[in-house]
Design a protein around this motif. Structure first.
Motif, PDB file in Angstrom:
ATOM      1  N   PRO A 223     -67.989 -20.181  63.635  1.00 35.21           N
ATOM      2  CA  PRO A 223     -69.031 -20.094  62.604  1.00 35.21           C
ATOM      3  C   PRO A 223     -70.190 -21.039  62.944  1.00 35.21           C
ATOM      4  N   ASN A 224     -71.323 -20.726  62.387  1.00 36.42           N
ATOM      5  CA  ASN A 224     -72.512 -21.478  62.709  1.00 36.42           C
ATOM      6  C   ASN A 224     -72.613 -22.807  61.971  1.00 36.42           C
ATOM      7  N   THR A 225     -71.494 -23.311  61.507  1.00 37.54           N
ATOM      8  CA  THR A 225     -71.516 -24.585  60.775  1.00 37.54           C
ATOM      9  C   THR A 225     -70.979 -25.685  61.673  1.00 37.54           C
ATOM     10  N   MET A 226     -71.220 -26.932  61.258  1.00 39.27           N
ATOM     11  CA  MET A 226     -70.750 -28.046  62.085  1.00 39.27           C
ATOM     12  C   MET A 226     -69.380 -28.520  61.608  1.00 39.27           C
ATOM     13  N   PRO A 227     -68.533 -28.883  62.529  1.00 38.53           N
ATOM     14  CA  PRO A 227     -67.263 -29.484  62.107  1.00 38.53           C
ATOM     15  C   PRO A 227     -67.538 -30.911  61.609  1.00 38.53           C
ATOM     16  N   ILE A 228     -66.647 -31.451  60.835  1.00 35.94           N
ATOM     17  CA  ILE A 228     -65.361 -30.900  60.498  1.00 35.94           C
ATOM     18  C   ILE A 228     -65.525 -29.920  59.328  1.00 35.94           C
ATOM     19  N   ARG A 229     -64.942 -28.723  59.459  1.00 38.01           N
ATOM     20  CA  ARG A 229     -65.127 -27.696  58.442  1.00 38.01           C
ATOM     21  C   ARG A 229     -64.049 -27.838  57.363  1.00 38.01           C
ATOM     22  N   GLN A 230     -64.446 -27.507  56.177  1.00 39.86           N
ATOM     23  CA  GLN A 230     -63.496 -27.618  55.058  1.00 39.86           C
ATOM     24  C   GLN A 230     -62.412 -26.547  55.194  1.00 39.86           C
ATOM     25  N   PRO A 231     -61.203 -26.864  54.797  1.00 35.14           N
ATOM     26  CA  PRO A 231     -60.094 -25.898  54.946  1.00 35.14           C
ATOM     27  C   PRO A 231     -60.335 -24.600  54.152  1.00 35.14           C
ATOM     28  N   ASP A 232     -61.187 -24.660  53.100  1.00 32.09           N
ATOM     29  CA  ASP A 232     -61.394 -23.451  52.299  1.00 32.09           C
ATOM     30  C   ASP A 232     -62.732 -22.780  52.624  1.00 32.09           C
ATOM     31  N   ASP A 233     -63.398 -23.226  53.668  1.00 28.46           N
ATOM     32  CA  ASP A 233     -64.656 -22.608  54.104  1.00 28.46           C
ATOM     33  C   ASP A 233     -64.378 -21.156  54.490  1.00 28.46           C
ATOM     34  N   PRO A 234     -64.984 -20.184  53.762  1.00 21.03           N
ATOM     35  CA  PRO A 234     -64.637 -18.762  53.993  1.00 21.03           C
ATOM     36  C   PRO A 234     -64.910 -18.333  55.435  1.00 21.03           C
ATOM     37  N   GLU A 235     -66.017 -18.790  55.996  1.00 14.67           N
ATOM     38  CA  GLU A 235     -66.333 -18.395  57.375  1.00 14.67           C
ATOM     39  C   GLU A 235     -65.296 -18.919  58.350  1.00 14.67           C
ATOM     40  N   MET A 236     -64.879 -20.168  58.095  1.00 14.72           N
ATOM     41  CA  MET A 236     -63.867 -20.761  58.964  1.00 14.72           C
ATOM     42  C   MET A 236     -62.560 -19.976  58.861  1.00 14.72           C
ATOM     43  N   LEU A 237     -62.212 -19.601  57.632  1.00 15.27           N
ATOM     44  CA  LEU A 237     -60.962 -18.866  57.426  1.00 15.27           C
ATOM     45  C   LEU A 237     -60.998 -17.515  58.148  1.00 15.27           C
ATOM     46  N   ARG A 238     -62.184 -16.867  58.088  1.00 16.56           N
ATOM     47  CA  ARG A 238     -62.327 -15.581  58.792  1.00 16.56           C
ATOM     48  C   ARG A 238     -62.154 -15.772  60.299  1.00 16.56           C
ATOM     49  N   SER A 239     -62.811 -16.798  60.795  1.00 11.53           N
ATOM     50  CA  SER A 239     -62.754 -17.073  62.225  1.00 11.53           C
ATOM     51  C   SER A 239     -61.322 -17.387  62.665  1.00 11.53           C
ATOM     52  N   GLN A 240     -60.684 -18.164  61.820  1.00 11.61           N
ATOM     53  CA  GLN A 240     -59.301 -18.558  62.098  1.00 11.61           C
ATOM     54  C   GLN A 240     -58.388 -17.335  62.131  1.00 11.61           C
ATOM     55  N   ALA A 241     -58.615 -16.423  61.159  1.00 14.14           N
ATOM     56  CA  ALA A 241     -57.781 -15.220  61.088  1.00 14.14           C
ATOM     57  C   ALA A 241     -57.994 -14.338  62.320  1.00 14.14           C
ATOM     58  N   SER A 242     -59.257 -14.180  62.726  1.00 11.69           N
ATOM     59  CA  SER A 242     -59.466 -13.301  63.879  1.00 11.69           C
ATOM     60  C   SER A 242     -58.984 -13.973  65.164  1.00 11.69           C
ATOM     61  N   LEU A 243     -59.085 -15.300  65.219  1.00 12.42           N
ATOM     62  CA  LEU A 243     -58.554 -16.012  66.399  1.00 12.42           C
ATOM     63  C   LEU A 243     -57.037 -15.824  66.495  1.00 12.42           C
ATOM     64  N   LEU A 244     -56.389 -15.944  65.335  1.00 14.00           N
ATOM     65  CA  LEU A 244     -54.934 -15.762  65.309  1.00 14.00           C
ATOM     66  C   LEU A 244     -54.568 -14.354  65.769  1.00 14.00           C
ATOM     67  N   ALA A 245     -55.326 -13.369  65.249  1.00 13.18           N
ATOM     68  CA  ALA A 245     -55.059 -11.981  65.628  1.00 13.18           C
ATOM     69  C   ALA A 245     -55.235 -11.821  67.139  1.00 13.18           C
ATOM     70  N   HIS A 246     -56.286 -12.433  67.673  1.00  9.77           N
ATOM     71  CA  HIS A 246     -56.555 -12.335  69.102  1.00  9.77           C
ATOM     72  C   HIS A 246     -55.402 -12.945  69.922  1.00  9.77           C
ATOM     73  N   LEU A 247     -54.930 -14.115  69.449  1.00  6.18           N
ATOM     74  CA  LEU A 247     -53.839 -14.783  70.173  1.00  6.18           C
ATOM     75  C   LEU A 247     -52.568 -13.947  70.138  1.00  6.18           C
ATOM     76  N   ARG A 248     -52.363 -13.254  68.997  1.00  6.79           N
ATOM     77  CA  ARG A 248     -51.146 -12.441  68.881  1.00  6.79           C
ATOM     78  C   ARG A 248     -51.213 -11.220  69.788  1.00  6.79           C
ATOM     79  N   VAL A 249     -52.384 -10.638  69.901  1.00 12.06           N
ATOM     80  CA  VAL A 249     -52.532  -9.497  70.798  1.00 12.06           C
ATOM     81  C   VAL A 249     -52.305  -9.942  72.234  1.00 12.06           C
ATOM     82  N   GLY A 250     -52.839 -11.115  72.544  1.00 14.98           N
ATOM     83  CA  GLY A 250     -52.730 -11.616  73.919  1.00 14.98           C
ATOM     84  C   GLY A 250     -51.315 -12.004  74.295  1.00 14.98           C
ATOM     85  N   ALA A 251     -50.474 -12.247  73.290  1.00 17.81           N
ATOM     86  CA  ALA A 251     -49.151 -12.807  73.588  1.00 17.81           C
ATOM     87  C   ALA A 251     -48.185 -11.766  74.121  1.00 17.81           C
TER      88      ALA A 251
END
Lengths: 241, 247
Positions: free
Chosen positions: A213-241
């Protein structure tokens, strides 16, 4: 503070003629947090060891350079998943162990100030056995800061902590390591998305940047953009595994 | 139940079995004396036993100090210089294949009838266990600790003094505890082969004069002395490895 350089790592890494990763071309930006993710055994810790100039099992063919052309290993400090505190020394002595190991007289005032900043002033005379896991990791952070090096390499330093303590440690580390060139090896997409200015995904084929996301860390745990990014990263890691 | 209850009961049980053996076998007292005869002999000859116990005790203590120091120094050198270790470790193991007991006559020839040869005997018998245990500990320091020290720019000497040696102290402590039990064996064997003083000598003397009760009394004192050494060395060793929570 001393100049915190950008580090670039280009090359490939072979173990017994078997390619572990690469060729890769990754950069660790000056004064920022770069988080390195990838499946177990892909060579994330190996990258830390290569930067630190420690022995590894295989051969790295390539180069690791800082943008100012100066050597890297002596400007880097290291913090691992295990706190690596010496059980026979108290917290205070553990924090100044670096000076002792170099045969120099430690700066106790600075040590006290750092122990205070990590919130362990009341436990200065305690040995590691008397401290909780979170406290020990804070002590290890104080020891890392005591080295006062511009490059800090972190190998899953928060992974063994409970969720609450982990979030606290992430806040503390982000605050205290601000301005340094930090490489954090982690398995946790949430941690990477919270702390990283950049995220690099390491695989056999190379190192690829992951968009944050275009925000600076440290990002809040409930930041919606961060959560989206985190979810898609997780999905990506699972596909790669 | 206090913590002495079990040791006390075990001693009592041992004495009962001993007495039972005397009754069952109906052995004459110059073959197997009853416990009370041994106690009587111990009491009557207390000054004699004490005098010889002091000699054996001195041999063991000096043997322990010298043997443990030599063993510890050797282990540190071996750990500091891996090539030296590869060269000398097989040699060290080979020397252990020579039964130390067989060396006793030679040692007496070289170092005389005095306490010198007994100290050397004790040193020889404990040198290897101490060296081996401590060297093992020095070679098994958590690699991550050494890596951390390297990244901090540690010198080899400081790494040895501040990380390897303290990490290996528990191993040294187990070596020392073994040494405390082995050292009296060395001293007594030395005394058997040739001496005019010491508990080993007194045992031979008593045996030769068919004073089996005195021999048993001496043997028990020797065993108690060994237990005492083990206890003292264990206490010292535990202090060495103290990582209690505050300092």
């Amino acid at each position: 503070m001393i100049y915190a350089p950008t580090i670039t790592l280009q090359g490939r890494y072979d173990v017994d003629d078997h390619r572990l990763f690469g060729p890769i071309d990754m950069s660790i930006s000056a004064g920022q947090w770069t988080c390195l993710l990838g499946r177990s055994g892909v060579g994330k810790s190996t990258i830390l060891r290569l930067i630190l100039g420690l022995e590894t099992a295989g051969d790295f063919i390539g180069e690791i350079v800082a943008d100012d052309g100066q050597p890297i290993a002596k400007r880097a400090s290291y913090m691992a998943q295990s706190d690596l505190l010496l059980p026979w020394l108290n917290l205070h002595e553990n924090v100044v162990i670096g000076s002792r190991l170099r045969g120099a007289e430690p700066d106790f005032d600075q040590a006290n100030a750092l122990i205070d900043r990590v919130g362990l002033s009341d436990h200065i005379k305690k040995k590691p056995g008397a401290l909780s896991g979170g406290m020990r990791q804070r002590a290890a952070l104080a020891r890392t800061l005591m080295e006062n090096r511009p490059i800090v390499l972190l190998d899953e330093p928060f992974s063994a902590l409970d969720a609450g303590t982990r979030a606290d440690m992430q806040d503390l580390a982000a605050e205290l390591l601000a301005g340094r060139t930090v490489l954090l090896v982690t398995h946790d997409p949430a941690e990477a998305c919270r702390l990283g200015h950049q995220i690099t995904l390491l695989s056999e084929d190379g190192a690829n940047a992951w968009d944050l996301p275009n925000t600076m860390p440290i990002r809040q745990p409930d930041d919606p953009e961060m959560l989206r990014s985190q979810a898609s990263l997780l999905a990506h890691l699972r596909v790669g595994a | 139940m206090n913590r002495l209850t079990y040791p006390f009961c075990a001693t009592l049980l041992g004495l009962c079995l001993w007495q039972a053996l005397v009754w069952v076998t109906d052995a004459p007292h110059f073959i197997l004396p009853a416990p009370w005869r041994v106690a009587k002999a111990a009491f009557e000859s207390r000054a004699l036993i004490a005098e010889h116990a002091v000699v054996t005790g001195t041999e063991v203590i000096l043997g322990l100090i010298i043997g443990a120091s030599l063993g510890a120094i050797t282990a540190i050198q071996l750990a500091a210089f891996p090539r030296l270790a590869r060269l000398t470790l097989p040699l060290l193991v080979f020397t252990q294949a020579v039964p130390v007991f067989a060396l006793a006559p030679i040692l007496t020839l070289w170092f005389g009838y005095g306490i010198g040869s007994k100290i050397v005997m004790a040193v020889l018998i404990i040198y290897f266990p101490v060296t081996s245990a401590f060297y093992d500990g020095l070679s098994r320091v958590t690699p991550a600790l050494l890596d951390l020290a390297k990244t901090m720019g540690a010198s080899k000497t400081q790494m040895m003094l501040r990380i390897k040696i303290p990490s290996a102290l528990p191993s040294l402590a187990s070596g020392l505890k073994l040494a405390a039990v082995y050292a009296p064996i060395g001293a007594v064997i030395g005394e058997w082969v040739g001496a005019s003083r010491g508990l080993g000598y007194l045992m031979l003397l008593a045996n030769g004069r068919a004073k089996i009760d005195l021999m048993f009394a001496t043997l028990i004192v020797l065993a108690l002395l060994t237990l005492l050494f083990h206890k003292v060395v264990s206490m010292l060793a535990n202090r060495l490895t103290d990582t209690s929570v505050t300092s």
